[in-house]
Design a protein around this motif. Sequence first.
Motif, short mmCIF file in Angstrom:
data_model
loop_
_atom_site.label_atom_id
_atom_site.label_comp_id
_atom_site.label_asym_id
_atom_site.label_seq_id
_atom_site.Cartn_x
_atom_site.Cartn_y
_atom_site.Cartn_z
N ILE A 42 0.39 1.65 1.16
CA ILE A 42 -0.09 1.55 -0.22
C ILE A 42 0.47 2.73 -1.04
O ILE A 42 0.88 2.57 -2.19
N ASN A 58 -1.37 -8.51 -9.13
CA ASN A 58 -1.56 -8.78 -7.71
C ASN A 58 -0.23 -9.05 -6.99
O ASN A 58 0.07 -8.46 -5.95
N THR A 113 1.67 -6.94 -4.01
CA THR A 113 1.97 -7.61 -2.74
C THR A 113 3.46 -7.55 -2.42
O THR A 113 3.87 -7.28 -1.29
N ASP A 126 -0.52 -13.54 3.66
CA ASP A 126 -1.55 -12.64 4.20
C ASP A 126 -2.04 -13.17 5.55
O ASP A 126 -2.05 -14.38 5.76
N TRP A 160 -4.57 -3.87 2.45
CA TRP A 160 -4.49 -4.77 1.29
C TRP A 160 -4.46 -6.23 1.75
O TRP A 160 -5.12 -7.10 1.18
N GLN A 161 -3.69 -6.49 2.79
CA GLN A 161 -3.39 -7.87 3.20
C GLN A 161 -4.56 -8.59 3.85
O GLN A 161 -4.60 -9.82 3.89
N ALA A 202 -7.61 -8.79 2.92
CA ALA A 202 -8.71 -9.00 1.97
C ALA A 202 -9.56 -10.22 2.34
O ALA A 202 -10.79 -10.17 2.28
#
Length: 253
Positions: free
Chosen positions: A150, A173, A177, A187, A206-207, A209
């Motif tokens: 990140i 978003n 990504t 994801d 992040w992935q 979620a």
Amino acid sequence: MTDRLQLIRTLDQNKKPRHIAIIMDGNGRWAKERGKERVYGHQHGVQSVRNAIEGCGEAGIDFLTLYAFSTENWNRPKEEVNALTSLLVKTIHLELDNLMRNNVRLTAIGALTDLPEDCQEELRGAINHTAENSGLTATLALSYSGRWEITNMVRKIANKLAKGSLSQEDINNDLVTGNLSTSGMPDPDILIRTGGNFRISNFLLWQIAYAELFFTPTQWPDFNKDELWQIILDFVDRERRFGKTGEQVANHQ
Ligand code: IPE
Ligand code: IPE
Ligand code: MG
């Protein structure tokens, strides 16, 4: 063919997970339970990596991402870090034929330049050699952490802003990504952690979620295809709502 695999093969394509991520934990404890050094557990974990790759391929999964070495794992005793990187070199070398036979494309994410030179070389060789394979994409996360990734993403975007090739309004978003190391992959639908602990340990922050989480007490060296396939079957029975109500999901709204 086992019953579980047969069941998976009859599933609707859109019900099946496309991406499975695994935190391969418990090698050290597995070895200690047998009165051996931790490295013995890492050596036995290789067989489970092979099984996971084959098992995903046989089940028709597109992406498998394996957490093999975290940013924080550099803080382990030097001998263990060295043993892990040597094992990686040896394993990639020995497994290359197998990957080719199974049509697997190998990739890697993480601060790869922090790995020893021989390790980087072996990895690059295998990545290039398997680049045209069209089956499962197996990604090794090495010297990887979600926060490292990140932070890198923020740096990349800040750079583009500074150069003027991007404006603030472009940040959304998809842009975030697309600037992660997993860019181009869907994801993970499933995140599995072996070894009995209930934490993420800085993996794919992040992935994941909306990933379905599976925690199993099985230590990584004991993880086999049948357990993997059972998790895929359990996943199919879970209702993923992505914030909607159960009624909306039932009515495909
Ligand atoms: C996972 O097993 C492998 C790596 C983190 C490299 P561990 O080495 O963490 O094993 P435990 O958790 O100590 O049993
Ligand atoms: C997570 O396992 C990292 C990998 C599997 C590569 P760890 O053993 O490093 O995680 P913690 O320290 O128990 O959180
Ligand atoms: Mg561990």
